[in-house]
Each structure stands twice: as structure tokens, then as C-alpha cells.
Enzyme design. Sequence first.
Site, PDB file in Angstrom:
ATOM      1  N   PRO A  82       0.826  -1.208   0.000  1.00 41.93           N
ATOM      2  CA  PRO A  82       0.000   0.000   0.000  1.00 41.93           C
ATOM      3  C   PRO A  82       0.862   1.260   0.000  1.00 41.93           C
ATOM      4  O   PRO A  82       1.886   1.327   0.672  1.00 41.93           O
ATOM      5  CB  PRO A  82      -0.796  -0.126   1.300  1.00 41.93           C
ATOM      6  CG  PRO A  82      -0.835  -1.585   1.578  1.00 41.93           C
ATOM      7  CD  PRO A  82       0.472  -2.117   1.082  1.00 41.93           C
ATOM      8  N   GLU A  83       0.432   2.244  -0.765  1.00 46.40           N
ATOM      9  CA  GLU A  83       1.165   3.506  -0.827  1.00 46.40           C
ATOM     10  C   GLU A  83       0.500   4.538   0.081  1.00 46.40           C
ATOM     11  O   GLU A  83      -0.506   4.265   0.744  1.00 46.40           O
ATOM     12  CB  GLU A  83       1.236   3.982  -2.272  1.00 46.40           C
ATOM     13  CG  GLU A  83       2.043   3.033  -3.157  1.00 46.40           C
ATOM     14  CD  GLU A  83       2.512   3.684  -4.438  1.00 46.40           C
ATOM     15  OE1 GLU A  83       2.756   4.905  -4.435  1.00 46.40           O
ATOM     16  OE2 GLU A  83       2.649   2.976  -5.450  1.00 46.40           O
TER      17      GLU A  83
END
Length: 296
Positions: free
Chosen positions: A2-3
Site C-alpha cells: 500500500p502507498e
Amino acid sequence: MPELPEVETVKRGLAPVMEGSRIRRAELRRPDLRFPFPPAFSEALEGRRVVSLGRRAKYLLIDIEGGDVVIAHLGMSGSFRVEGAPEAQTPGDFHMPRSKDTRHDHVVFHLETAEGERRVVYNDPRRFGFMDLARREDLAAHAFFRDLGPEPTGNTLDADHIAARFRNRQTPLKAALLDQKNIAGLGNIYVCEALWRSHLSPERLAGTLVTAAGKPKKELVALTASIREVIADAIEAGGSTLRDHIRADGSLGYFQHSFSVYDREKEPCRTPGCTGTIGRIVQGGRSTFHCAVCQK
């Protein structure tokens, strides 16, 4: 992994439940995730109130009364879900199924809230995520944070800062943007998107965006604006939701439907008037998607 926008979305989803609640019990169902839990982790949290939720780069920060902060990283497949509320906890249409295997429920925060008892469950099939505990006054000097650059949100990031970091650098632009010492929290997806928006090649040398006097060229000013804009757009849309990442309420974000370049190999470039096709190259072991015609 996840960013930043995904972590921000998780933070916003958890905040209404966790902020102001009291941790009745912190249940650890195994001794470690990616790393062992800190000594007496559960004991340090039990009976204490959650003051606020925050984020730094890709780290979720849970401030506890008394000055302690839980540092949580989602790794590759980590996610939180909220249980115990009478309403459905998985609203929205799913693009990819969420993990429902309770064998991967490794941490459960049993909360006393104004609406009754709730459970915030951390599920992580691959166990690349982790949790740590630190004092709030020590956070800036913590190993996870002390070398991080500014956040790519709001106006905290400006072209002058990037120019100072890029000056005389012979590093490809893509690699320089992924360096967390330059900008905190930028990941592969949004670097590709920002470079496309600003019509800059990922292979261009970072130093070419800075004048001999160390000032940002107009291309760097445009890139800075594109970085802020693409992150803001992704946060508003709820993140990218690649693979098995989910939001805190169980629903999925839909920024992936707005990707202009990422994962669009061999598709027409969406730049108005451009006749190019999106290509893929590998930089630093990661796929880079770009248009060789309009990104220079």
C-alpha cells in the site's frame, strides 16, 4: 505494498472508531509479525485512551494517552477491519475480495467506545507488516522517521526543496523521486502518474531539472504540482487498492480506474494530441510505465 494514499484512507476509516475510545485489551495472537512485538506491548496499551490517529509517509500513527505512539505498517497485505457495530462493515462494491481468513487475524484491539464495544482487527496473510511503540517526543529521531523528506501533501512540498535535493544529481528521475530522503511516502504507482502528468521521462537525470544556480526549472515546478495533485486525487478517491489491500471499512477505493499510465502497457497515451503508446521499462527492479513520445 500500500502507498501513502491507501494508508491515509485507512487512517481516516479508523479514526471515527478509535479516537476517544479506551483500549480494554490489546490481544496479540502471535509473538511477531515481520518483527517481534515490543516487550510488554499489550500491557502498555491496556486501559489507556486513544488520543488521535495520524500518518507519516506510509506509517499509521496511533497516539495513546500518556505520550506513547503505536507505529503500524501494513506491509504487503496488512489491513484493518472494524467489528462489533450493528451496521454492515463491508459497504461498497468489491473489485478484489478481502481476506476473511481469521487465521490471519494477528492483533485485536478491544475498544470501549461511546457507541459500545468495538474490535479493530489487524489481518495480514503474508505478515510483512509490523507494529512498534515509541514516545511521541522521540518520534522525529526514530529510525523509521529521522531521514524522511517532506510529505507530498498540501503545500509542505515545494520545488525549492526538490531542487536542493536534485542539484547535480546524475540519478534517473524515477529513482530520485522514490528516494524517501527526498520525498516521504512516494511509491512506484504515483511516481509514474506524476511523471506522466508533467510530461517528464522517468529516465531523465534529476539534475537536469535544476539551474546552475540551484533553482528549480519550470519543469520541476510543474512536477512538484503534479506530485501534490496526484496524491490528493488518490486520497480523495480512496487509494489504488491493488491486489488484496482494502480500506478500513472493508470497501475498496477506485483511483485505479483513473490511472493514466500505470499498468497500461501497449495502450494509447491519454495526453491530448499525443500519438504515443504506453511502454514499460524496468528501473531498480520495478516496472515503470511511461509514454516515450510525450514524456521527455
